[in-house]
Design a protein around this motif. Structure first.
Motif, mmCIF file in Angstrom:
data_model
loop_
_atom_site.group_PDB
_atom_site.id
_atom_site.type_symbol
_atom_site.label_atom_id
_atom_site.label_comp_id
_atom_site.label_asym_id
_atom_site.label_seq_id
_atom_site.Cartn_x
_atom_site.Cartn_y
_atom_site.Cartn_z
ATOM 1 N N GLY A 1 6.950 15.347 -8.085
ATOM 2 C CA GLY A 1 8.173 15.428 -8.877
ATOM 3 C C GLY A 1 9.319 14.565 -8.426
ATOM 4 N N GLY A 2 9.247 13.958 -7.236
ATOM 5 C CA GLY A 2 10.303 13.059 -6.792
ATOM 6 C C GLY A 2 11.647 13.724 -6.575
ATOM 7 N N TRP A 3 12.706 12.977 -6.845
ATOM 8 C CA TRP A 3 14.087 13.429 -6.621
ATOM 9 C C TRP A 3 14.432 14.607 -7.529
ATOM 10 C CZ3 TRP A 3 17.938 13.065 -10.484
ATOM 11 C CH2 TRP A 3 19.237 13.407 -10.066
ATOM 12 N N ARG A 4 15.231 15.538 -6.999
ATOM 13 C CA ARG A 4 15.726 16.687 -7.769
ATOM 14 C C ARG A 4 17.248 16.673 -7.768
ATOM 15 N NH1 ARG A 4 11.231 20.261 -7.355
ATOM 16 N NH2 ARG A 4 9.424 18.888 -7.108
ATOM 17 N N ASP A 5 17.829 16.979 -8.906
ATOM 18 C CA ASP A 5 19.291 17.020 -9.037
ATOM 19 C C ASP A 5 19.848 18.124 -8.140
ATOM 20 O OD1 ASP A 5 21.940 17.199 -9.782
ATOM 21 O OD2 ASP A 5 21.541 17.748 -11.871
ATOM 22 N N PRO A 6 20.634 17.774 -7.106
ATOM 23 C CA PRO A 6 21.165 18.809 -6.205
ATOM 24 C C PRO A 6 22.131 19.762 -6.888
ATOM 25 C CG PRO A 6 22.146 16.674 -5.700
ATOM 26 C CD PRO A 6 21.048 16.424 -6.687
ATOM 27 N N GLY A 7 22.770 19.310 -7.983
ATOM 28 C CA GLY A 7 23.688 20.176 -8.700
ATOM 29 C C GLY A 7 22.995 21.213 -9.560
ATOM 30 N N LEU B 1 0.829 -1.206 0.000
ATOM 31 C CA LEU B 1 0.000 0.000 0.000
ATOM 32 C C LEU B 1 0.862 1.256 0.000
ATOM 33 C CD1 LEU B 1 -2.796 -0.938 2.584
ATOM 34 C CD2 LEU B 1 -2.693 -1.405 0.133
ATOM 35 N N THR B 2 1.886 1.283 0.849
ATOM 36 C CA THR B 2 2.732 2.485 0.932
ATOM 37 C C THR B 2 3.573 2.650 -0.329
ATOM 38 O OG1 THR B 2 4.651 1.450 2.027
ATOM 39 C CG2 THR B 2 2.839 2.158 3.432
ATOM 40 N N LEU B 3 3.960 1.537 -0.948
ATOM 41 C CA LEU B 3 4.746 1.618 -2.178
ATOM 42 C C LEU B 3 3.912 2.194 -3.324
ATOM 43 C CD1 LEU B 3 6.724 -1.759 -2.057
ATOM 44 C CD2 LEU B 3 7.335 0.459 -1.093
ATOM 45 N N GLU B 4 2.639 1.884 -3.343
ATOM 46 C CA GLU B 4 1.758 2.439 -4.372
ATOM 47 C C GLU B 4 1.547 3.937 -4.152
ATOM 48 O OE1 GLU B 4 -0.288 2.182 -7.899
ATOM 49 O OE2 GLU B 4 0.756 0.531 -6.873
ATOM 50 N N VAL B 5 1.399 4.342 -2.903
ATOM 51 C CA VAL B 5 1.268 5.763 -2.605
ATOM 52 C C VAL B 5 2.546 6.511 -2.993
ATOM 53 C CG1 VAL B 5 0.899 7.489 -0.778
ATOM 54 C CG2 VAL B 5 -0.404 5.350 -0.754
ATOM 55 N N ALA B 6 3.694 5.873 -2.818
ATOM 56 C CA ALA B 6 4.969 6.491 -3.205
ATOM 57 C C ALA B 6 4.987 6.806 -4.698
ATOM 58 C CB ALA B 6 6.133 5.580 -2.829
ATOM 59 N N LEU B 7 4.487 5.896 -5.514
ATOM 60 C CA LEU B 7 4.416 6.139 -6.957
ATOM 61 C C LEU B 7 3.539 7.351 -7.262
ATOM 62 C CD1 LEU B 7 4.000 2.459 -8.221
ATOM 63 C CD2 LEU B 7 5.942 3.961 -8.734
ATOM 64 N N TYR B 8 2.412 7.445 -6.562
ATOM 65 C CA TYR B 8 1.504 8.582 -6.754
ATOM 66 C C TYR B 8 2.181 9.896 -6.354
ATOM 67 C CZ TYR B 8 -2.000 12.010 -5.443
ATOM 68 O OH TYR B 8 -2.694 13.187 -5.296
ATOM 69 N N LEU B 9 2.858 9.894 -5.205
ATOM 70 C CA LEU B 9 3.488 11.127 -4.723
ATOM 71 C C LEU B 9 4.645 11.561 -5.618
ATOM 72 C CD1 LEU B 9 3.429 10.574 -0.843
ATOM 73 C CD2 LEU B 9 1.950 12.051 -2.229
ATOM 74 N N GLU B 10 5.368 10.594 -6.185
ATOM 75 C CA GLU B 10 6.441 10.952 -7.112
ATOM 76 C C GLU B 10 5.861 11.645 -8.345
ATOM 77 O OE1 GLU B 10 10.345 8.757 -8.857
ATOM 78 O OE2 GLU B 10 8.449 7.757 -9.280
ATOM 79 N N LYS B 11 4.792 11.099 -8.875
ATOM 80 C CA LYS B 11 4.154 11.683 -10.053
ATOM 81 C C LYS B 11 3.587 13.063 -9.738
ATOM 82 C CE LYS B 11 0.498 10.755 -13.438
ATOM 83 N NZ LYS B 11 -0.582 9.804 -13.853
ATOM 84 N N THR B 12 3.067 13.238 -8.530
ATOM 85 C CA THR B 12 2.383 14.478 -8.159
ATOM 86 C C THR B 12 3.348 15.583 -7.749
ATOM 87 O OG1 THR B 12 0.520 13.131 -7.389
ATOM 88 C CG2 THR B 12 0.574 15.448 -6.671
#
Length: 530
Positions: A522-528, A509-520
């Motif tokens: 933006g997920g990881w951002r390049d620190p550089g 369940l939490t892994l599926e929510v993670a996919l939704y939150l990444e899409k919503t």
């Protein structure tokens, strides 16, 4: 019933002691280190570095790119960023290139087609980083202890072996806090690890080297362990994904320090990565023969889940208040869930959470079923020789002669004054909280909870914030699965995030929510690039 005067005094003394330790550190440590950190991480240039492990494996199987090309790209990136981060403590680049060459040869000779390779070797040719506390054959297994310098793993820890059998190629091992029992990754053997978004800030601990190199795009997937937040805090501070698995699913055999007392009930191995789609396949592989315990193949309809939000711990005297920007970003998650999915997110509060740190600390010290207490931290500090004497180590540290960090010495000192009889009040609070959470969540409930009260603090500031790990640690004590999800960058350009938890064995369940939150979000951002 409330905390006794003795228990209240312990909380105050703990915070005061760590404050004194920090003052000592600032007074007695050499100056000028900060100036060397005023540099910025180089941006990501190579497009292979911004592809998920799942997609990389697919490209390698289809011969769109070779494993050698991918491994070389990550070698170049590690060599580029590690002087800034000090995250990778020992590499195995030559061996990794040889293994990548063998992968490319295997693909050339495979006659069964891409589907056969995907089924048998789902991570074939993909680079992997490994937290140094997991045994990786032929690599250091020091836990940051000077006395263990030269100790080399002779076997692979179970989840490492499973990832290797799935085709992943280990690139090296990453830094931890001393003995993995502090939330800043610093030790006198390998030094201090930096946060890629701000080199003057911590990457967290104890999986801080993993969090740092993953966020710096020097790795795409990694492996961490978590007994009080050691996966989730580094993932939060570094803006990546990390999953604390339901305990007992991912083996912690040949992970050091070994658990003792009842600690196996709270410790979990789990995946750390930049892209949410890698969490589930990694967990399936790492769980090995225990994967059947989880419903990882069950399709999840987010609209049919029950969502809850817990904004903070209720105002604990032991933790800092949750910052306004983290309260606000969690509120935005609630708004998006309700708008996008048509669900009602119910706000709930649990008074017992204000005792989160004390509950975790109490249960970490409980004996096992045979009455054997956990191994003393001072004993671990002295490995492989005699136990350390924390008072003597503090005096040596003040003279610049100790081989231990001030954090480890402080933990050893606090252990000496620890109340041996567990508090009946705290155990009642834990059992009450456990029952309430289990009943609330069931098999279809998901909750949001802050990953930490603040964004990544500056180096050594955890001395002032000892108990802030309560936001992650209490979930270990409850035995719940939880995924840390990045939610963009805040006011200071530092990662924001939230924990997404569920009932026991409901990791999917939490892994599926993670996919939704990444899409919503933006997920990881390049620190550089920031």
């Amino acid at each position: 019933m409330a905390l006794t005067r003795l228990e209240k005094a312990q909380v105050w003394l703990t915070k005061a002691a760590m404050g004194v330790f920090y003052m000592l550190f600032r007074l007695l440590s050499p100056r000028g280190a900060e100036e060397s950190l005023k540099r910025k991480l180089p941006p990501v240039i190579n497009p292979l570095l911004v592809v998920s492990a799942t997609q990389l494996a697919r490209k390698i199987r289809r011969k769109e790119v070779s494993s050698v090309e991918v491994v070389r790209a990550y070698i170049d990136r590690i060599q580029e960023v590690n002087p800034f981060l000090n995250a990778v403590t020992k590499d195995r680049f030559d061996a990794a290139l040889q293994e990548a060459t063998q992968v490319d040869k295997l693909i050339e000779e495979e006659t069964g087609g891409e589907e056969v390779l995907e089924d048998r070797l789902p991570l074939l040719g993909v680079p992997l980083s490994v937290k140094e506390s997991f045994a990786l054959q032929g690599m250091p297994l020091t836990l940051g202890l000077v006395s263990r310098k030269g100790v080399v793993a002779t076997v692979d820890a179970a989840p490492v072996a499973q990832l290797k059998r799935a085709g992943a190629i280990p690139m090296g091992v990453t830094n931890t806090s001393e003995l993995c029992m502090w939330w800043e990754s610093n030790n006198h053997l390998h030094g201090i690890t930096n946060n890629p978004y701000d080199l003057e800030r911590i990457p967290g601990g104890s999986s801080g080297g993993e969090g740092s190199i993953l966020a710096g795009a020097g790795a795409v997937i990694g492996i961490g362990s978590d007994i009080g937040g050691s996966i989730r805090m580094p993932c939060f501070f570094n803006g990546i994904f990390g999953h604390k698995t339901t305990p007992g699913v991912v083996s912690i055999e040949n992970h050091y320090p070994a658990c003792s007392g009842r600690q196996e009930e709270y410790c979990s191995g789990g995946p750390m990565c930049r892209y949410a789609e890698d969490l589930l396949p990694m967990l399936r592989i790492m769980a090995g023969p225990n994967a059947h315990m989880l419903s990882l193949d069950t399709k999840v309809d987010l609209k049919k889940l029950r969502f809850f939000t817990i904004p903070h711990d209720g105002g604990s005297a032991a933790t800092y208040p949750v910052s306004k920007e983290l309260i606000e970003i969690q509120r935005k998650v609630v708004e998006r869930l309700e708008a996008d999915l048509g669900v009602n997110v119910q706000e709930v509060r649990f008074p017992e959470l204000r005792y989160g740190f004390q509950i975790w600390d109490t249960y970490m010290g409980l004996p096992d079923k045979e009455g054997k207490p956990p191994q003393q931290f001072a004993e671990l500090m002295g490995e492989p020789g005699q136990p350390a004497w924390p008072v003597w180590e503090l005096l040596k540290w003040m003279m610049g002669k100790s081989e231990h960090t001030l954090a480890a010495i402080g933990l050893g000192l606090m252990e000496m004054v620890r109340v041996t009889k567990p508090s009946a009040f705290l155990m009642q609070q834990k059992e009450k909280l456990q029952k309430e959470m289990d009943e609330l969540l069931g098999t279809d409930g998901v909750f949001l909870y802050p990953s930490h009260p603040r964004v990544a603090p500056k180096h050594h500031h955890p001395f002032f914030r000892l108990s802030d790990c309560a936001y992650t640690a209490i979930i270990n004590t409850l035995g719940l699965p939880v995924t840390q999800c990045p939610l963009g960058l805040g006011e200071e350009g530092l990662p924001l995030g939230v924990q997404v938890g569920a009932g026991k064995l409901q990791d999917h369940l939490t892994l599926e929510v993670a996919l939704y939150l990444e899409k919503t979000f933006g997920g990881w951002r390049d620190p550089g690039a920031n």
